[in-house]
Design a protein around this motif. Structure first.
Motif, mmCIF file in Angstrom:
data_model
loop_
_atom_site.group_PDB
_atom_site.id
_atom_site.type_symbol
_atom_site.label_atom_id
_atom_site.label_comp_id
_atom_site.label_asym_id
_atom_site.label_seq_id
_atom_site.Cartn_x
_atom_site.Cartn_y
_atom_site.Cartn_z
ATOM 1 N N GLY A 1 0.817 -1.212 0.000
ATOM 2 C CA GLY A 1 0.000 0.000 0.000
ATOM 3 C C GLY A 1 0.851 1.262 0.000
ATOM 4 O O GLY A 1 2.051 1.210 0.281
ATOM 5 N N CYS A 2 0.213 2.403 -0.323
ATOM 6 C CA CYS A 2 0.916 3.701 -0.278
ATOM 7 C C CYS A 2 1.453 3.931 1.134
ATOM 8 O O CYS A 2 0.736 3.747 2.116
ATOM 9 C CB CYS A 2 -0.048 4.817 -0.661
ATOM 10 S SG CYS A 2 0.577 6.485 -0.316
ATOM 11 N N SER A 3 2.724 4.339 1.242
ATOM 12 C CA SER A 3 3.309 4.491 2.579
ATOM 13 C C SER A 3 2.777 5.728 3.303
ATOM 14 O O SER A 3 3.009 5.893 4.496
ATOM 15 C CB SER A 3 4.837 4.492 2.517
ATOM 16 O OG SER A 3 5.310 5.128 1.388
ATOM 17 N N ARG A 4 2.047 6.600 2.582
ATOM 18 C CA ARG A 4 1.463 7.773 3.251
ATOM 19 C C ARG A 4 0.011 7.513 3.682
ATOM 20 O O ARG A 4 -0.363 7.842 4.797
ATOM 21 C CB ARG A 4 1.500 8.991 2.312
ATOM 22 C CG ARG A 4 2.902 9.564 2.138
ATOM 23 C CD ARG A 4 3.161 10.723 3.107
ATOM 24 N NE ARG A 4 4.573 11.017 3.264
ATOM 25 C CZ ARG A 4 5.303 11.721 2.404
ATOM 26 N NH1 ARG A 4 4.746 12.204 1.315
ATOM 27 N NH2 ARG A 4 6.580 11.943 2.626
ATOM 28 N N CYS A 5 -0.816 6.923 2.771
ATOM 29 C CA CYS A 5 -2.255 6.808 3.072
ATOM 30 C C CYS A 5 -2.761 5.362 3.102
ATOM 31 O O CYS A 5 -3.900 5.116 3.466
ATOM 32 C CB CYS A 5 -3.078 7.595 2.044
ATOM 33 S SG CYS A 5 -3.034 6.874 0.389
ATOM 34 N N GLY A 6 -1.920 4.415 2.692
ATOM 35 C CA GLY A 6 -2.329 3.022 2.749
ATOM 36 C C GLY A 6 -3.138 2.550 1.560
ATOM 37 O O GLY A 6 -3.510 1.367 1.489
ATOM 38 N N VAL B 1 4.485 4.958 -3.071
ATOM 39 C CA VAL B 1 3.433 5.942 -2.790
ATOM 40 C C VAL B 1 2.446 6.002 -3.957
ATOM 41 O O VAL B 1 2.809 5.710 -5.097
ATOM 42 C CB VAL B 1 4.005 7.375 -2.547
ATOM 43 C CG1 VAL B 1 4.573 7.494 -1.154
ATOM 44 C CG2 VAL B 1 5.054 7.742 -3.592
ATOM 45 N N CYS B 2 1.197 6.384 -3.640
ATOM 46 C CA CYS B 2 0.157 6.526 -4.659
ATOM 47 C C CYS B 2 0.392 7.834 -5.430
ATOM 48 O O CYS B 2 1.166 8.684 -4.977
ATOM 49 C CB CYS B 2 -1.219 6.519 -3.989
ATOM 50 S SG CYS B 2 -1.550 8.017 -3.040
ATOM 51 N N PRO B 3 -0.277 8.019 -6.594
ATOM 52 C CA PRO B 3 -0.063 9.242 -7.387
ATOM 53 C C PRO B 3 -0.333 10.523 -6.589
ATOM 54 O O PRO B 3 0.353 11.527 -6.747
ATOM 55 C CB PRO B 3 -1.054 9.085 -8.540
ATOM 56 C CG PRO B 3 -1.281 7.619 -8.661
ATOM 57 C CD PRO B 3 -1.179 7.072 -7.268
ATOM 58 N N GLU B 4 -1.324 10.461 -5.692
ATOM 59 C CA GLU B 4 -1.671 11.649 -4.914
ATOM 60 C C GLU B 4 -0.565 12.056 -3.939
ATOM 61 O O GLU B 4 -0.349 13.230 -3.673
ATOM 62 C CB GLU B 4 -2.965 11.361 -4.136
ATOM 63 C CG GLU B 4 -3.650 12.594 -3.606
ATOM 64 C CD GLU B 4 -4.849 12.228 -2.743
ATOM 65 O OE1 GLU B 4 -5.081 12.893 -1.725
ATOM 66 O OE2 GLU B 4 -5.550 11.234 -3.093
ATOM 67 N N HIS B 5 0.121 11.076 -3.369
ATOM 68 C CA HIS B 5 1.159 11.370 -2.382
ATOM 69 C C HIS B 5 2.570 11.295 -2.949
ATOM 70 O O HIS B 5 3.538 11.202 -2.207
ATOM 71 C CB HIS B 5 1.007 10.422 -1.179
ATOM 72 C CG HIS B 5 -0.225 10.708 -0.400
ATOM 73 N ND1 HIS B 5 -1.308 9.861 -0.393
ATOM 74 C CD2 HIS B 5 -0.556 11.794 0.351
ATOM 75 C CE1 HIS B 5 -2.265 10.402 0.359
ATOM 76 N NE2 HIS B 5 -1.837 11.563 0.821
ATOM 77 N N ARG B 6 2.613 11.371 -4.262
ATOM 78 C CA ARG B 6 3.907 11.310 -4.922
ATOM 79 C C ARG B 6 4.597 12.663 -4.780
ATOM 80 O O ARG B 6 4.127 13.669 -5.303
ATOM 81 C CB ARG B 6 3.660 10.996 -6.405
ATOM 82 C CG ARG B 6 4.847 11.192 -7.276
ATOM 83 C CD ARG B 6 4.408 11.260 -8.721
ATOM 84 N NE ARG B 6 5.557 11.470 -9.560
ATOM 85 C CZ ARG B 6 5.482 11.758 -10.845
ATOM 86 N NH1 ARG B 6 4.308 11.847 -11.440
ATOM 87 N NH2 ARG B 6 6.577 11.934 -11.536
HETATM 88 ZN ZN LIG Z 1 -1.293 7.781 -0.789
#
Ligand SMILES: [Zn+2]
Length: 242
Positions: free
Chosen positions: A155-160, A176-181
Motif C-alpha cells: 500500500g501507499c506508505s502515506r495513506c495506505g 506511494v500513490c499518485p496523490e502522495h507522490r
Molecule cells: Zn497515498
C-alpha cells in the motif's frame, strides 16, 4: 565480568603501534565491541589470521575501560578466504560489514538478529549461494527492517491506498500513490517491487529468477534507501558491481 567469552564476526581492523591491531567486532551477545588484538601482526602470532575481516570467531576477551583485549580466538567459520577470492563477493561482503557497523549506532548494545543476519549473509557469499549483489540487497533490506526502517511495498506508505503503485520515495519509506507522490519520486517497475519484497522475505526462488535489469533497478532503490537513512554515504557500496 572482566573476562568474558562471546562469538563474533570481525567487521574491521586497524593497525595499532608496531604489532597490534584494533578490531571492530559484531558479537552475538554484547553488540558491537572494539578490542585490541596484541601481537597479531607478528609472524607466528597465535591467532593473527583469525581476527581478520569476514571471520566468525569464538573469542575470550578481557574487559577494559576504553577497549577490550582479545586473549583467545578460535575460528568458527573461515568465511574470509572464500569471500576475498572473488571481487564481486569481496565488494558485497565489505558493504555487508560496513552496513552492519553503521547500523549499530551504540557500542555494546546487543542485537542477536543483526548478528545472525550478518553471519547468514557472509555464509551465502562464501557458499556462492546467490548473486553477491542480491545477497547484499537482501541483507540491507532486512538489516534496515531490524533497525525499524522496513520499506512499505504494497500500500501507499502515506495513506495506505492499496497498490500496485508506480512511485517509490525513500523519504516516505516505500511506494506511494499518485496523490502522495512528492516531486522527484522515482518510478519503480512492478518486477522491481516484487524483487524487493522477495529479498525482504528471503524468497530466493523469486529473487534468483529476477532478470539483470530488475536486479539493477532494485539495487538502486536499496542503495538510495540505505544512504538516506545513514548520515554519510557508504564508501563500499560504490564498488559493488550491479
Ligand atoms: Zn497515498
Amino acid at each position: 565480568m572482566p573476562l568474558y567469552r562471546d562469538e563474533a564476526v570481525v567487521l574491521r581492523t586497524q593497525k595499532l603501534g608496531e604489532a597490534d591491531r584494533i578490531v571492530t567486532l559484531l558479537t552475538r551477545r554484547h553488540g558491537r565491541v572494539r578490542a585490541v588484538a596484541k601481537g597479531v601482526r607478528r609472524t607466528g602470532s597465535r591467532f593473527g589470521a583469525r581476527v581478520e575481516p569476514f571471520m566468525q570467531v569464538d573469542l575470550q576477551l578481557y574487559e577494559g575501560k576504553a577497549l577490550d583485549t582479545v586473549t583467545q580466538a578460535e575460528t568458527i567459520a573461515p568465511f574470509g578466504e572464500r569471500i576475498a577470492s572473488d571481487y564481486g563477493r569481496y565488494t558485497a561482503g565489505t558493504a555487508v560489514l560496513e552496513t552492519a557497523e553503521r547500523l549499530t549506532a551504540e557500542e555494546r548494545e546487543p542485537s542477536l538478529r543483526l548478528y545472525l543476519l550478518v553471519v547468514g549473509a557472509l555464509r551465502s557469499l562464501a557458499d556462492e549461494a546467490h548473486t553477491p549483489s542480491l545477497v547484499l540487497d537482501a541483507f540491507i533490506l532486512r538489516a534496515m527492517a531490524i533497525a525499524g526502517y522496513e520499506p512499505t511495498l504494497d500500500g501507499c506508505s502515506r495513506c495506505g491506498e492499496p497498490g500496485p503503485h508506480r512511485f517509490f520515495t525513500v523519504a516516505a519509506g516505500g511506494v506511494v500513490c499518485p496523490e502522495h507522490r512528492p516531486a522527484g519520486a522515482a518510478t519503480v517497475s512492478q518486477p522491481a517491487v516484487g524483487l524487493l519484497g522477495a529479498l525482504l522475505e528471503g524468497d530466493w526462488t523469486v529473487a534468483d529468477a529476477a532478470d539483470a535489469r530488475t536486479q539493477r533497478e532494485a539495487s538502486g532503490l536499496v542503495a538510495a534507501y540505505l544512504q538516506w537513512h545513514l548520515e554519510r554515504g557508504l564508501r563500499s557500496l560504490r564498488l559493488v558491481e550491479r
